[in-house]
Write a protein that holds these residues in place. Structure first.
Motif, PDB file in Angstrom:
ATOM      1  N   THR A 186      37.604   7.769  -7.440  1.00  0.00           N
ATOM      2  CA  THR A 186      38.070   8.300  -6.160  1.00  0.00           C
ATOM      3  C   THR A 186      37.872   9.811  -6.167  1.00  0.00           C
ATOM      4  N   VAL A 187      37.180  10.326  -5.150  1.00  0.00           N
ATOM      5  CA  VAL A 187      36.927  11.766  -5.039  1.00  0.00           C
ATOM      6  C   VAL A 187      38.265  12.469  -4.847  1.00  0.00           C
ATOM      7  N   ALA A 188      38.525  13.501  -5.678  1.00  0.00           N
ATOM      8  CA  ALA A 188      39.838  14.148  -5.696  1.00  0.00           C
ATOM      9  C   ALA A 188      39.953  15.319  -4.721  1.00  0.00           C
TER      10      ALA A 188
ATOM     11  N   TRP B 173      35.215  15.073   1.126  1.00  0.00           N
ATOM     12  CA  TRP B 173      35.110  13.631   0.890  1.00  0.00           C
ATOM     13  C   TRP B 173      36.281  13.100   0.077  1.00  0.00           C
ATOM     14  N   ALA B 174      37.342  13.886  -0.060  1.00  0.00           N
ATOM     15  CA  ALA B 174      38.502  13.445  -0.839  1.00  0.00           C
ATOM     16  C   ALA B 174      38.963  12.078  -0.346  1.00  0.00           C
ATOM     17  N   GLY B 175      39.219  11.193  -1.291  1.00  0.00           N
ATOM     18  CA  GLY B 175      39.657   9.844  -0.971  1.00  0.00           C
ATOM     19  C   GLY B 175      38.540   8.823  -0.961  1.00  0.00           C
ATOM     20  N   ASN B 176      37.305   9.270  -0.746  1.00  0.00           N
ATOM     21  CA  ASN B 176      36.189   8.332  -0.793  1.00  0.00           C
ATOM     22  C   ASN B 176      36.015   7.806  -2.209  1.00  0.00           C
TER      23      ASN B 176
ATOM     24  N   GLU C  36      23.869   7.471  -6.401  1.00  0.00           N
ATOM     25  CA  GLU C  36      25.300   7.502  -6.127  1.00  0.00           C
ATOM     26  C   GLU C  36      25.600   6.472  -5.050  1.00  0.00           C
ATOM     27  N   LEU C  37      26.568   5.628  -5.301  1.00  0.00           N
ATOM     28  CA  LEU C  37      27.050   4.707  -4.287  1.00  0.00           C
ATOM     29  C   LEU C  37      28.312   5.302  -3.701  1.00  0.00           C
ATOM     30  N   VAL C  38      28.434   5.289  -2.372  1.00  0.00           N
ATOM     31  CA  VAL C  38      29.542   5.945  -1.680  1.00  0.00           C
ATOM     32  C   VAL C  38      30.207   4.941  -0.746  1.00  0.00           C
ATOM     33  N   MET C  39      31.533   4.862  -0.839  1.00  0.00           N
ATOM     34  CA  MET C  39      32.305   4.072   0.123  1.00  0.00           C
ATOM     35  C   MET C  39      33.233   5.017   0.861  1.00  0.00           C
ATOM     36  N   ASP C  40      32.989   5.176   2.153  1.00  0.00           N
ATOM     37  CA  ASP C  40      33.801   6.039   3.010  1.00  0.00           C
ATOM     38  C   ASP C  40      35.080   5.277   3.352  1.00  0.00           C
ATOM     39  N   VAL C  41      36.214   5.818   2.964  1.00  0.00           N
ATOM     40  CA  VAL C  41      37.481   5.130   3.215  1.00  0.00           C
ATOM     41  C   VAL C  41      38.222   5.683   4.429  1.00  0.00           C
ATOM     42  N   SER C  42      37.608   6.604   5.139  1.00  0.00           N
ATOM     43  CA  SER C  42      38.295   7.186   6.299  1.00  0.00           C
ATOM     44  C   SER C  42      38.315   6.243   7.474  1.00  0.00           C
TER      45      SER C  42
END
Length: 147
Positions: A118-120, A124-127, A141-147
């Protein structure tokens, strides 16, 4: 403002790299999007005498593609020995819907650096993100946007 057209990655074995990126969820290239290019125009463009390149375009949505290039002539060397820190190194970031599911599905067959993190801090914090390397060592890099 410029829009992304494509990202190009030089690879050693085109079919192996197509397989890798399609396993991550990219669409396979249509048959006419895998081809060989050569000629004086290409040699001038890439500043290499007698260049011959096998190319595959993998659709990425919104008109962008991932371009995989296998130089048949001249053949190169693998030189990204420290791709996470060498100046000029790059990585490809791909959005995924469920990073934990992708990781669970692929962790036994692909070499991830770690489980998803989890990005701190920052915008992108929280992604959720995870890094792994393609068959030639290019960081992905695999990215999951949690917003």
């Amino acid at each position: 403002m410029p829009l992304l057209n494509h990202v190009g990655i030089t690879v050693s074995i085109l079919e192996r790299s197509i397989d890798f990126y399609t396993r991550l969820g990219l669409q396979p290239p249509p048959p006419d999007w895998v081809f060989t290019i050569e000629g004086d125009w290409l040699s001038r463009l890439v500043a290499e005498d007698d260049a011959v390149i096998r190319v595959a375009f993998l659709p990425m949505g919104e008109g962008a593609v991932l371009e995989l290039l296998e130089y048949r002539q001249p053949q190169g060397e693998q030189s990204n020995s420290r791709p996470n820190r060498d100046v000029g190194a790059m990585h490809v970031a791909l959005n995924v819907d469920d990073i934990d599911a992708v990781y669970a599905d692929l962790k036994d067959s692909l070499a991830f650096n770690s489980e998803p993190q989890t990005v701190a801090t920052g915008p992108w914090a929280g992604n959720r993100v995870a890094y792994l390397s393609d068959p030639d060592g290019t960081p992905v890099e695999l990215v999951m946007d949690v917003s």
